[in-house]
Design a protein around this motif. Sequence first.
Motif, short mmCIF file in Angstrom:
data_model
loop_
_atom_site.label_atom_id
_atom_site.label_comp_id
_atom_site.label_asym_id
_atom_site.label_seq_id
_atom_site.Cartn_x
_atom_site.Cartn_y
_atom_site.Cartn_z
N SER A 287 9.80 12.61 9.42
CA SER A 287 9.78 14.07 9.43
C SER A 287 9.31 14.66 10.76
O SER A 287 9.51 15.85 11.00
N THR A 288 8.70 13.86 11.62
CA THR A 288 8.22 14.39 12.90
C THR A 288 9.09 13.99 14.08
O THR A 288 8.75 14.29 15.22
N GLN A 289 10.21 13.34 13.80
CA GLN A 289 11.13 13.01 14.90
C GLN A 289 11.76 14.31 15.39
O GLN A 289 12.19 15.15 14.60
N ASN A 290 11.78 14.49 16.69
CA ASN A 290 12.31 15.71 17.30
C ASN A 290 13.83 15.68 17.39
O ASN A 290 14.46 14.62 17.28
N TYR A 291 14.42 16.84 17.62
CA TYR A 291 15.89 16.96 17.67
C TYR A 291 16.51 16.09 18.76
O TYR A 291 17.66 15.69 18.65
N ASP A 292 15.73 15.77 19.82
CA ASP A 292 16.27 14.95 20.90
C ASP A 292 16.15 13.45 20.63
O ASP A 292 16.52 12.63 21.47
N SER B 207 0.82 -1.21 0.00
CA SER B 207 0.00 0.00 0.00
C SER B 207 0.86 1.26 0.00
O SER B 207 1.83 1.37 0.75
N SER B 208 0.48 2.24 -0.81
CA SER B 208 1.20 3.51 -0.85
C SER B 208 1.05 4.29 0.45
O SER B 208 1.86 5.17 0.75
N THR B 209 0.04 3.97 1.24
CA THR B 209 -0.13 4.67 2.52
C THR B 209 1.04 4.38 3.47
O THR B 209 1.37 5.21 4.31
N LEU B 210 1.68 3.24 3.29
CA LEU B 210 2.77 2.87 4.19
C LEU B 210 4.00 3.75 3.99
O LEU B 210 4.63 4.18 4.96
N LYS B 211 4.34 4.05 2.75
CA LYS B 211 5.48 4.93 2.48
C LYS B 211 5.18 6.34 2.98
O LYS B 211 6.05 7.01 3.55
N LYS B 212 3.95 6.78 2.80
CA LYS B 212 3.55 8.10 3.28
C LYS B 212 3.66 8.16 4.80
O LYS B 212 4.08 9.18 5.35
N THR B 213 3.32 7.07 5.46
CA THR B 213 3.44 7.01 6.92
C THR B 213 4.90 7.06 7.34
O THR B 213 5.25 7.76 8.30
N GLU B 214 5.76 6.32 6.66
CA GLU B 214 7.19 6.36 7.00
C GLU B 214 7.72 7.79 6.87
O GLU B 214 8.46 8.27 7.73
N ASN B 215 7.33 8.49 5.81
CA ASN B 215 7.76 9.88 5.63
C ASN B 215 7.27 10.75 6.78
O ASN B 215 8.00 11.61 7.28
N PHE B 216 6.01 10.54 7.20
CA PHE B 216 5.46 11.28 8.34
C PHE B 216 6.31 11.03 9.59
O PHE B 216 6.70 11.97 10.29
N LEU B 217 6.59 9.78 9.86
CA LEU B 217 7.35 9.44 11.07
C LEU B 217 8.75 10.04 11.05
O LEU B 217 9.21 10.61 12.04
#
Length: 191
Positions: free
Chosen positions: A112-117, A100-110
């Motif tokens: 890109s939302t990882q914080n600096y710490d 599913s293409s939703t899975l790659k989109k989810t990986e990108n979300f994860l």
Amino acid sequence: SFETWLVDNNDTSKETAIIKKAIERMWIMRKGKDNEVLANILYGLYLYDFPHLKDRIKKGVNCLEKRQSKEGCWSSTWYWANYYGTYVAIRIIKAVKPGSSTLKKTENFLLSTQNYDGGWGNIGSDPLNTALALLSLVLLKSKNLKSFINGINYLYSKQNSKGYWNKVEFVKLESSTHKSKIITTQFCLKA
């Protein structure tokens, strides 16, 4: 989809009447829109008897895929942050539709939302949402080792001297919230 509240329509007891009235008053607009409820029920059905229930489960997964946000996550009605809803959504999607293409989109979300710490969370990092994000990346078989290392280091840094992680907001209710060091620790150890 499925309703969040499943009540026996044949039960005519006073208690059931009160429950039905409360559901009607409080959740009439929700009508099967709780992503995390749908994902968990579908996963339970998948584990129970996928060969027999395959067509129904696939319909539910299609519904869930359509509910993915443009950012790549799934919001939750009953849980804080987007990481629990995202984790349970991709768990069933990955099992039923691994391409599913939703899975790659989810990986990108994860990623890109990882914080600096090294952690994840809605307002700054916290151990629970970090663990859920890491578990999601494991399900997605992400190759981004830096994210894994930073996330795991964040978890280690937040484990207290007694071996558990402090409680983090998890279940949200209209007027209160539920936190649990046991739930937080369980997800951290699983991650």
